[in-house]
Design a protein around this motif. Structure first.
Motif, PDB file in Angstrom:
ATOM      1  N   GLN A 170      38.787  41.213  38.389  1.00 25.73           N
ATOM      2  CA  GLN A 170      38.134  42.457  37.993  1.00 25.73           C
ATOM      3  C   GLN A 170      36.742  42.197  37.420  1.00 25.73           C
ATOM      4  O   GLN A 170      35.809  42.963  37.662  1.00 25.73           O
ATOM      5  N   ARG A 171      36.597  41.121  36.692  1.00 24.75           N
ATOM      6  CA  ARG A 171      35.327  40.849  36.024  1.00 24.75           C
ATOM      7  C   ARG A 171      34.330  40.075  36.898  1.00 24.75           C
ATOM      8  O   ARG A 171      33.120  40.262  36.762  1.00 24.75           O
ATOM      9  N   HIS A 172      34.842  39.205  37.761  1.00 21.26           N
ATOM     10  CA  HIS A 172      33.948  38.311  38.492  1.00 21.26           C
ATOM     11  C   HIS A 172      34.096  38.395  40.008  1.00 21.26           C
ATOM     12  O   HIS A 172      33.274  37.806  40.723  1.00 21.26           O
ATOM     13  N   GLY A 173      35.109  39.075  40.502  1.00 23.33           N
ATOM     14  CA  GLY A 173      35.304  39.163  41.938  1.00 23.33           C
ATOM     15  C   GLY A 173      35.743  37.840  42.539  1.00 23.33           C
ATOM     16  O   GLY A 173      36.069  36.875  41.837  1.00 23.33           O
ATOM     17  N   ARG A 174      35.729  37.788  43.857  1.00 20.17           N
ATOM     18  CA  ARG A 174      36.217  36.601  44.567  1.00 20.17           C
ATOM     19  C   ARG A 174      35.314  35.388  44.391  1.00 20.17           C
ATOM     20  O   ARG A 174      35.724  34.267  44.685  1.00 20.17           O
ATOM     21  N   SER A 175      34.085  35.592  43.929  1.00 20.07           N
ATOM     22  CA  SER A 175      33.139  34.478  43.781  1.00 20.07           C
ATOM     23  C   SER A 175      33.201  33.841  42.402  1.00 20.07           C
ATOM     24  O   SER A 175      32.288  33.105  42.017  1.00 20.07           O
ATOM     25  N   PHE A 176      34.254  34.089  41.644  1.00 19.36           N
ATOM     26  CA  PHE A 176      34.370  33.488  40.314  1.00 19.36           C
ATOM     27  C   PHE A 176      34.270  31.965  40.390  1.00 19.36           C
ATOM     28  O   PHE A 176      34.565  31.363  41.425  1.00 19.36           O
ATOM     29  N   THR A 177      33.856  31.371  39.292  1.00 21.82           N
ATOM     30  CA  THR A 177      33.805  29.912  39.191  1.00 21.82           C
ATOM     31  C   THR A 177      34.891  29.428  38.236  1.00 21.82           C
ATOM     32  O   THR A 177      35.477  30.212  37.472  1.00 21.82           O
ATOM     33  N   THR A 178      35.132  28.130  38.256  1.00 17.41           N
ATOM     34  CA  THR A 178      36.092  27.557  37.320  1.00 17.41           C
ATOM     35  C   THR A 178      35.624  27.767  35.882  1.00 17.41           C
ATOM     36  O   THR A 178      36.435  27.993  34.977  1.00 17.41           O
ATOM     37  N   ALA A 179      34.327  27.732  35.661  1.00 19.54           N
ATOM     38  CA  ALA A 179      33.791  27.996  34.328  1.00 19.54           C
ATOM     39  C   ALA A 179      34.058  29.439  33.895  1.00 19.54           C
ATOM     40  O   ALA A 179      34.321  29.706  32.717  1.00 19.54           O
ATOM     41  N   ASP A 180      33.991  30.383  34.841  1.00 19.93           N
ATOM     42  CA  ASP A 180      34.336  31.770  34.519  1.00 19.93           C
ATOM     43  C   ASP A 180      35.779  31.858  34.019  1.00 19.93           C
ATOM     44  O   ASP A 180      36.078  32.579  33.058  1.00 19.93           O
ATOM     45  N   LEU A 181      36.669  31.148  34.698  1.00 16.88           N
ATOM     46  CA  LEU A 181      38.069  31.152  34.287  1.00 16.88           C
ATOM     47  C   LEU A 181      38.219  30.545  32.896  1.00 16.88           C
ATOM     48  O   LEU A 181      38.970  31.063  32.060  1.00 16.88           O
ATOM     49  N   ALA A 182      37.510  29.454  32.637  1.00 18.10           N
ATOM     50  CA  ALA A 182      37.593  28.809  31.326  1.00 18.10           C
ATOM     51  C   ALA A 182      37.155  29.769  30.223  1.00 18.10           C
ATOM     52  O   ALA A 182      37.817  29.883  29.173  1.00 18.10           O
ATOM     53  N   ALA A 224      42.570  43.503  46.243  1.00 16.53           N
ATOM     54  CA  ALA A 224      42.832  43.055  47.610  1.00 16.53           C
ATOM     55  C   ALA A 224      41.901  43.731  48.606  1.00 16.53           C
ATOM     56  O   ALA A 224      41.538  43.141  49.636  1.00 16.53           O
ATOM     57  N   LEU A 225      41.505  44.968  48.306  1.00 10.20           N
ATOM     58  CA  LEU A 225      40.624  45.707  49.207  1.00 10.20           C
ATOM     59  C   LEU A 225      39.149  45.451  48.931  1.00 10.20           C
ATOM     60  O   LEU A 225      38.308  45.817  49.744  1.00 10.20           O
ATOM     61  N   ARG A 226      38.844  44.847  47.801  1.00 11.28           N
ATOM     62  CA  ARG A 226      37.445  44.580  47.470  1.00 11.28           C
ATOM     63  C   ARG A 226      36.868  43.543  48.434  1.00 11.28           C
ATOM     64  O   ARG A 226      37.518  42.532  48.710  1.00 11.28           O
ATOM     65  N   PRO A 227      35.659  43.758  48.958  1.00 10.59           N
ATOM     66  CA  PRO A 227      35.052  42.783  49.890  1.00 10.59           C
ATOM     67  C   PRO A 227      34.877  41.419  49.239  1.00 10.59           C
ATOM     68  O   PRO A 227      34.651  41.333  48.037  1.00 10.59           O
TER      69      PRO A 227
END
Length: 536
Positions: free
Chosen positions: A279-291, A533-536
């Motif tokens: 929701q916050r970062h979309g499919r392009s999130f990074t491992t740092a975003d998760l941290a 799931a529907l988000r590009p």
């Protein structure tokens, strides 16, 4: 006069980590004999067998030595490293049948096998295991003609749908879905996946950490073997409960007589966090975003094993992916595998995309086989989410994103082949325990991967047997039950396809410490997941 009682936080004490790292070194074929001798000569002890911390605390000199030895153990090379890379590019290069993008996915009639490097097929989308009567189960490409029992409900139906119009698991291409198009994912299918994950997790909670003999004895004492319903204390002899007590923390909320909604569990917390991440970062999130998300939203006390080590490393200023490697003997345990579901659910028909996304999540805490567990699970779930395969095709798809000479791939193949050759699932479990029980911790990813694959293969898509098999095999009962329930729920396709006695006690309510989600309904979670799931 008050007595001092130490906090004794689990999964982080250096004197305990050494024993776990020595065991991992042996599994990796790293020569740690000299370090092991120094540890035991100094008065060190093996790692606790089931508990997260030993008693009492080690003296300061031994704790200091433990830290030094952990750093020395990290410098030992493993001869298995070439076959078990952690970097995504190397993993893809090691997988000769890495799946293409959704538009290049195998068609319904494609029988291309998943093959090892020597060309030997290790799983085939169209091949099903031998039936209990010696015949083949009906696979995706071999639907029986005329009336039959659908695997999720047991109700009579036809090869293309039950009499109420519900799609039979894994049969046919969804209406309006042609070649070159990503398969649709419905709210109902995701709702069934969330429910399935919760059911499997909850079934396994009261017997987590119990030995296999205890699980079998407790269930048989109430006539619940093979497992077809919740565990109960009613009717269990007192001496049996004394010998094999329920999990202390879970029993008050996970037995048939006291279930009142879905209680909190890390197996459900992590999918919630993944949903927040997307929701916050979309499919392009990074491992740092998760941290950063973990530090903001995940209480440290709700982490365990590799996740707790990585969390502590983050607080110490260590950057990912070194967070997974520094003094982390749990880096090939099951933690990353239980975080993979939402990555698969939101990539219907795209196992490669799901696996790549799960990889970015997993490397925060895990390496090698620990990462493969997340990738395998995400890919299998992505295929299940696409509605185009049966459970055997899902497992085959999972193997395509795992290096074929890795121990993880061998564990999955062992589970599948053992389930295919044995009529009784208890015998399957006994054979797997003979391979892994003496050498691997009950939370390690390898024995649990073998058991999960065996449970799903033997169940052949039936929901009750999927979760029942996964939990009845022991080891990490709630985690295996959760993943099996997730896959079987997706394949069932709708909440109504799941037996009522499993879903009713959940009361459409999930308890969690993840902010914003406490007491959320599974239907709401399905709607939020559907949006991603529907988000590009």
């Amino acid at each position: 006069m008050s007595t001092h009682r130490p906090v004794r936080l689990t999964w982080v004490q250096p004197e305990d980590l050494v024993g776990h790292e020595l065991r991992q070194a042996a599994q990796d074929s790293r020569d740690a004999r000299e370090i092991e001798e120094r540890w035991y000569a100094a008065g060190g002890a093996p790692a606790p067998d089931r508990a997260g911390a030993s008693e009492p605390p080690a003296p300061p000199r031994l704790r200091a030595l433990a830290g030094e030895l952990l750093d020395e153990l990290a410098t030992l090379d493993s001869p298995l490293a070439a076959d078990e890379p952690t970097e995504l590019d190397a993993i893809v290069a090691a997988c000769p049948h890495w799946p293409g993008p959704p538009e290049a996915a195998l068609g319904v009639g494609d029988r291309t096998p998943v093959a090892d490097r020597d060309g030997t097929a290790v799983a085939d989308r169209a091949q099903a295991p031998a039936g209990r009567d010696g015949s083949g189960f009906a696979g995706r490409d071999r639907a029986p003609a005329g009336p039959h029992r659908t695997r999720a409900t047991g109700q009579e139906g036809t090869a293309c749908g039950d009499r109420g119009g519900t799609a039979v698991i894994g049969q046919g291409r969804p209406p309006g879905f042609g070649p070159g198009q990503r398969p649709p994912i419905t709210h109902a299918r995701l709702h069934a996946a969330w429910l399935g994950r919760a059911v499997g997790c909850l079934l396994g909670k009261p017997v987590e950490k119990l030995p296999l003999t205890g699980i079998r004895a407790l269930a048989r004492a109430t006539g619940n073997w093979p497992l077809t319903t919740w565990f109960t204390a009613h009717g269990v002899p007192a001496d049996l409960l004394a010998a094999h007590p329920w999990n202390r923390r879970s029993a008050p909320t996970s037995l048939a007589e006291n279930i009142d909604g879905m209680p909190e569990d890390d197996d459900l917390n992590y999918p919630l966090l993944t949903l927040l991440l997307l929701q916050r970062h979309g499919r392009s999130f990074t491992t740092a975003d998760l941290a950063r998300l973990w530090l903001d939203e995940l209480p440290a006390g709700r982490t365990f094993t590799a996740e707790r080590i990585a969390y502590g490393n983050l607080l110490a200023g260590v950057e990912p992916p070194e967070t997974a490697r520094r003094r982390n003997p749990f880096r090939e345990w099951i933690g990353a595998q239980i975080r993979a579901d939402v990555h698969g659910w939101t990539h219907p028909g795209d196992p490669a995309g799901a696996a790549a996304q799960a990889h970015r999540d997993a490397v925060l805490t895990h390496t090698g086989n620990g990462v493969y567990g997340a990738m395998f699970t995400a890919a299998a779930l992505a295929v299940a989410a696409g509605g185009e395969s049966d459970v055997h095709g899902c497992l085959a798809a999972g193997l395509r994103v795992v290096p074929p000479h890795s121990r993880y791939a061998r564990a999955v193949r062992l589970g599948i082949e053992t389930a295919r050759t044995e009529r009784e699932f208890d015998t399957v479990v006994d054979r797997l325990h003979a391979v892994y029980a003496d050498t691997h911790h009950w939370v390690h990813v390898l024995p649990n991967a073998a058991l999960l694959a065996a449970a799903l293969t033997h169940a052949d898509g039936d929901f009750t047997r999927s979760v029942g098999n996964a939990v009845s095999g022991g080891w990490d009962t709630d985690s295996n039950g959760a993943t099996a329930g997730s896959i079987a729920g997706l394949l069932a396709g709708t909440p109504d396809a799941l037996p009522h006695h499993w879903t009713a006690p959940l009361k459409n309510r999930l308890a969690t410490s993840v902010p914003g989600f406490d007491r959320v309904g599974f239907d709401t979670l399905a709607a939020l997941t559907h949006q991603e799931a529907l988000r590009p």
